[in-house]
Design an enzyme around this catalytic site. Structure first.
Site, PDB file in Angstrom:
ATOM      1  N   HIS A  49       0.833  -1.222   0.000  1.00  0.00           N
ATOM      2  CA  HIS A  49       0.000   0.000   0.000  1.00  0.00           C
ATOM      3  C   HIS A  49       0.862   1.263   0.000  1.00  0.00           C
ATOM      4  CE1 HIS A  49      -3.876  -2.076   0.941  1.00  0.00           C
ATOM      5  NE2 HIS A  49      -3.052  -2.971   1.445  1.00  0.00           N
TER       6      HIS A  49
ATOM      7  N   ASN B  38     -10.426  -3.123   2.491  1.00  0.00           N
ATOM      8  CA  ASN B  38     -10.158  -3.024   1.049  1.00  0.00           C
ATOM      9  C   ASN B  38     -11.467  -2.840   0.284  1.00  0.00           C
ATOM     10  OD1 ASN B  38     -11.367  -5.517   0.435  1.00  0.00           O
ATOM     11  ND2 ASN B  38      -9.433  -6.624   0.385  1.00  0.00           N
TER      12      ASN B  38
ATOM     13  N   TYR C 274       1.041  -4.353  11.701  1.00  0.00           N
ATOM     14  CA  TYR C 274       0.910  -2.922  11.406  1.00  0.00           C
ATOM     15  C   TYR C 274       1.783  -2.076  12.341  1.00  0.00           C
ATOM     16  CZ  TYR C 274      -2.753  -3.983   8.103  1.00  0.00           C
ATOM     17  OH  TYR C 274      -3.426  -4.475   7.028  1.00  0.00           O
TER      18      TYR C 274
HETATM   19  C1  HEM Z   1      -1.072  -1.890   4.934  1.00  0.00           C
HETATM   20  C2  HEM Z   1       0.245  -6.148   6.709  1.00  0.00           C
HETATM   21  C3  HEM Z   1      -3.902  -8.112   5.273  1.00  0.00           C
HETATM   22  C4  HEM Z   1      -5.484  -3.706   4.199  1.00  0.00           C
HETATM   23  C5  HEM Z   1      -0.332  -2.897   5.462  1.00  0.00           C
HETATM   24  C6  HEM Z   1       1.012  -2.765   5.925  1.00  0.00           C
HETATM   25  C7  HEM Z   1       1.376  -3.958   6.428  1.00  0.00           C
HETATM   26  C8  HEM Z   1       0.278  -4.858   6.279  1.00  0.00           C
HETATM   27  C9  HEM Z   1       2.716  -4.321   7.048  1.00  0.00           C
HETATM   28  C10 HEM Z   1       1.840  -1.504   5.859  1.00  0.00           C
HETATM   29  C11 HEM Z   1       1.423  -0.619   6.994  1.00  0.00           C
HETATM   30  C12 HEM Z   1       2.250   0.624   7.133  1.00  0.00           C
HETATM   31  O1  HEM Z   1       3.393   0.649   6.686  1.00  0.00           O
HETATM   32  O2  HEM Z   1       1.730   1.587   7.728  1.00  0.00           O
HETATM   33  C13 HEM Z   1      -0.788  -7.032   6.503  1.00  0.00           C
HETATM   34  C14 HEM Z   1      -0.791  -8.408   6.930  1.00  0.00           C
HETATM   35  C15 HEM Z   1      -1.943  -8.965   6.496  1.00  0.00           C
HETATM   36  C16 HEM Z   1      -2.675  -7.922   5.823  1.00  0.00           C
HETATM   37  C17 HEM Z   1       0.316  -9.084   7.716  1.00  0.00           C
HETATM   38  C18 HEM Z   1      -2.459 -10.359   6.641  1.00  0.00           C
HETATM   39  C19 HEM Z   1      -2.079 -11.154   7.579  1.00  0.00           C
HETATM   40  C20 HEM Z   1      -4.695  -7.098   4.874  1.00  0.00           C
HETATM   41  C21 HEM Z   1      -6.080  -7.236   4.538  1.00  0.00           C
HETATM   42  C22 HEM Z   1      -6.510  -5.983   4.222  1.00  0.00           C
HETATM   43  C23 HEM Z   1      -5.416  -5.063   4.380  1.00  0.00           C
HETATM   44  C24 HEM Z   1      -6.887  -8.523   4.580  1.00  0.00           C
HETATM   45  C25 HEM Z   1      -7.874  -5.566   3.821  1.00  0.00           C
HETATM   46  C26 HEM Z   1      -8.913  -5.908   4.495  1.00  0.00           C
HETATM   47  C27 HEM Z   1      -4.431  -2.854   4.322  1.00  0.00           C
HETATM   48  C28 HEM Z   1      -4.505  -1.439   4.049  1.00  0.00           C
HETATM   49  C29 HEM Z   1      -3.231  -0.925   4.245  1.00  0.00           C
HETATM   50  C30 HEM Z   1      -2.396  -2.024   4.648  1.00  0.00           C
HETATM   51  C31 HEM Z   1      -5.733  -0.665   3.633  1.00  0.00           C
HETATM   52  C32 HEM Z   1      -2.793   0.502   4.019  1.00  0.00           C
HETATM   53  C33 HEM Z   1      -2.992   1.335   5.248  1.00  0.00           C
HETATM   54  C34 HEM Z   1      -2.592   2.749   4.937  1.00  0.00           C
HETATM   55  O3  HEM Z   1      -3.248   3.346   4.069  1.00  0.00           O
HETATM   56  O4  HEM Z   1      -1.639   3.240   5.548  1.00  0.00           O
HETATM   57  N1  HEM Z   1      -0.762  -4.195   5.672  1.00  0.00           N
HETATM   58  N2  HEM Z   1      -1.939  -6.764   5.845  1.00  0.00           N
HETATM   59  N3  HEM Z   1      -4.328  -5.773   4.773  1.00  0.00           N
HETATM   60  N4  HEM Z   1      -3.160  -3.174   4.693  1.00  0.00           N
HETATM   61 FE1  HEM Z   1      -2.562  -4.946   5.287  1.00  0.00          FE
END
Ligand code: HEM
Length: 521
Positions: free
Chosen positions: A60, A138, A348
């Protein structure tokens, strides 16, 4: 700022407050001579520039932030919302809570194209009086995998090849063909919904299952959905290519301009609910994020509306540094045992302590600005002020008799959720049922959407090895005859070519799926 300087004094200074009279010429020995090293003005300017970037998000990386407000209805549909949750932000009709939202693409880097075929992130931060609540979702409602331990693998397969640095469908389908739980997400992602027209015209989903808890300590399982009042629009690959030819940031531009022009976008928040148990009557597990909950059985009901009405002042401060997490919940909103949710919750804040820094929660965009924050946390990079709320500054520990911070009065909080017991294990949840909803989704599509999906599958799966292509056709036949037959036809693979394939190691099949397998195609 010195007292003599007026607020509107435009004089350029260093960060030390020294006025700068020449910002064009480095100090040198004579007009053509060597530069000197005591030139603080130059050193400060260039070394700050050298540090302008922080690591981009591992996923992202490209996104856009806006601010607004959430207005509660005080109801879940027609019923008082307090029957189900005591979360304060929902309790009064018309109650407004400040929000920040970040929309994003997932796989590309910070400057990548916003028309990529890619899920879109839909992350909302509610600055409530009880502290912050983040709903990090999402636009597609489901996800590729259901266990957090597979997240680094699914993302590595979708990210560029570690040598050629090209996103490679052969690698993507290599992984997906071995992960049948991804079929529902793939059917969504490779349909027209995989390229939303922009951020204003897409839905948002919490995807994972959460709990609501009322003041009696009773809990329910819930899923959140955001419905855009602007409607839902998608792009074909051709539309997307045309936009990308002259703009890689059209979705950010669209949102920014709509807000600047006072055309404030709105989303209704609707919630699906079920009792807090494992629901043996369903053919899927309520804690499985590869599944949606059928709306006829679990009708989504309105709880409030979000309006975006203000743009950010600075991309770095408010977009690069904003930090969301699934662990950021307020009283009345709880986790569930969804195995993705627990993994996400660690990931996160772990990445944000590395990406933004140990004190990322002190930044204005991340701090709980509508609640009182009082901690004994001290020190760390870029620590900025203490939050002692007037207590004895010598005491940064608890308990203390010397006027330090104290625990709150007992909240009357009761234990929540069903009682659990079990042996430590590594096993899949029962009722994986990987194909059923993928097939249903295909059948619900209009003809042109099916055509688009089939074409996109053929183009992309066609880049994989023959072995992977055959396994993908096998999976798609298990989802839905028409889908498997048409993609197979495009790849030159018939049901007879794949009938001999055994289920994957560790793959669970339902009785219905075994029967399907016996009559493939
Ligand atoms: C961002 C991990 C599943 C939606 C991120 C980030 C990580 C991460 C490390 C970066 C955060 C940052 O640098 O601030 C994970 C892991 C998942 C997972 C380990 C599964 C085990 C999902 C799922 C969704 C999702 C299922 C949707 C429902 C998002 C969104 C962001 C994000 C929207 C961006 C947040 C922003 O705009 O700063 N995720 N994620 N992720 N993830 Fe996940």
């Amino acid at each position: 700022m010195s007292e003599e300087r007026k607020h509107d004094d435009p004089t350029l200074t260093t960060r030390q407050g020294h006025p700068i009279s020449d910002n064009q010429n480095t100090r040198t020995v004579g007009p053509r001579g060597p530069a000197t090293l005591e030139n603080y003005q130059f050193l400060e300017k260039i070394s700050h520039f050298d540090r302008e970037r922080i690591p981009e998000r591992v996923v992202h990386a490209r996104g856009f932030v806006a601010y607004g407000e959430f207005e509660a209805t005080e109801k879940w549909g027609d019923e008082p919302i307090s029957t189900y949750t005591r979360a304060k932000l929902f309790q009064e009709a018309g109650k407004k809570t400040d929000v920040a939202i970040r929309f994003s693409t997932v796989i590309g880097g910070r400057d990548s194209s916003e028309v990529a075929r890619d899920p879109r992130g839909f992350a909302v931060k509610f600055y409530t009086e009880d502290g912050n609540w983040d709903l990090v979702g999402n636009n597609l409602g489901v996800f590729f995998i259901r266990d957090a331990i597979k997240f680094p693998d699914v993302i590595h397969s979708l990210k560029p090849d570690p040598i050629t640095f090209r996103q490679d469908p052969a690698r993507i389908y290599d992984f997906m063909s071995q992960s049948p739980e991804s079929m529902h997400m793939l059917v969504n992602l490779f349909s027209p919904r995989g390229i939303p027209a922009d951020y204003r015209h897409m839905q948002g989903f919490g995807v994972n299952t959460y709990r609501w808890v009322n003041s009696a300590g009773e809990s329910h399982l819930v899923k959140y959905h955001w419905l855009p009042r602007q409607g839902v629009k998608s792009l074909t690959e051709e539309d997307a290519a045309n936009i990308q030819a002259h703009d890689t940031g059209h979705a950010s531009k669209d949102l920014y301009e709509a807000i600047e022009n006072g055309d404030y976008p709105k989303w209704d928040l609707v919630v699906q609910m079920m009792s807090d148990d494992d629901h043996p009557e369903l053919d899927f597990d309520p804690l499985d994020d590869t599944k949606t909950w059928p709306e006829e059985v679990f009708p989504p009901k309105l709880v409030g509306t979000m309006t975006l009405n203000r743009n950010i002042d600075d991309h770095h401060n408010e977009n690069e540094q904003i930090s969301f997490g699934t662990g950021v919940l307020v009283d009345g909103l709880e986790f569930s045992d969804d195995k993705m949710l627990v993994g996400r919750t660690f990931s996160y804040s772990d990445t944000q302590r590395y990406r933004v820094g140990a004190n990322y929660l002190q930044l204005p965009v991340n701090s709980a600005k509508n609640a009182t924050v009082a901690t004994n946390q001290r020190g760390g990079t870029m620590s900025y002020g203490v939050d002692l709320q007037g207590q004895n500054p010598h005491v940064n520990y608890e308990p203390s008799t010397m006027r330090g911070l104290r625990e709150s009065e007992p909240t009357g909080e009761k234990d929540v959720g069903p009682e659990l017991s079990g042996r430590l294990t590594r096993s899949e949840i029962p009722r994986t049922n990987d194909y059923m909803q993928a097939g249903q989704r295909f059948r619900l599509m209009e003809e042109w959407e099916r055509d688009d999906l089939v074409k996109n599958f053929i183009d992309n799966i066609g880049e994989a090895t023959r072995e992977v292509q055959e396994r993908m056709v096998w999976h798609l036949l298990m989802c839905e005859d028409e889908l498997g037959l048409r993609v197979g036809e495009g790849l030159g693979i018939t049901p007879d070519d794949v009938r001999h394939l055994e289920p994957l190691p560790k793959q669970q099949l339902t009785d219905a799926e075994r029967e399907r397998l016996a009559n493939l195609g």
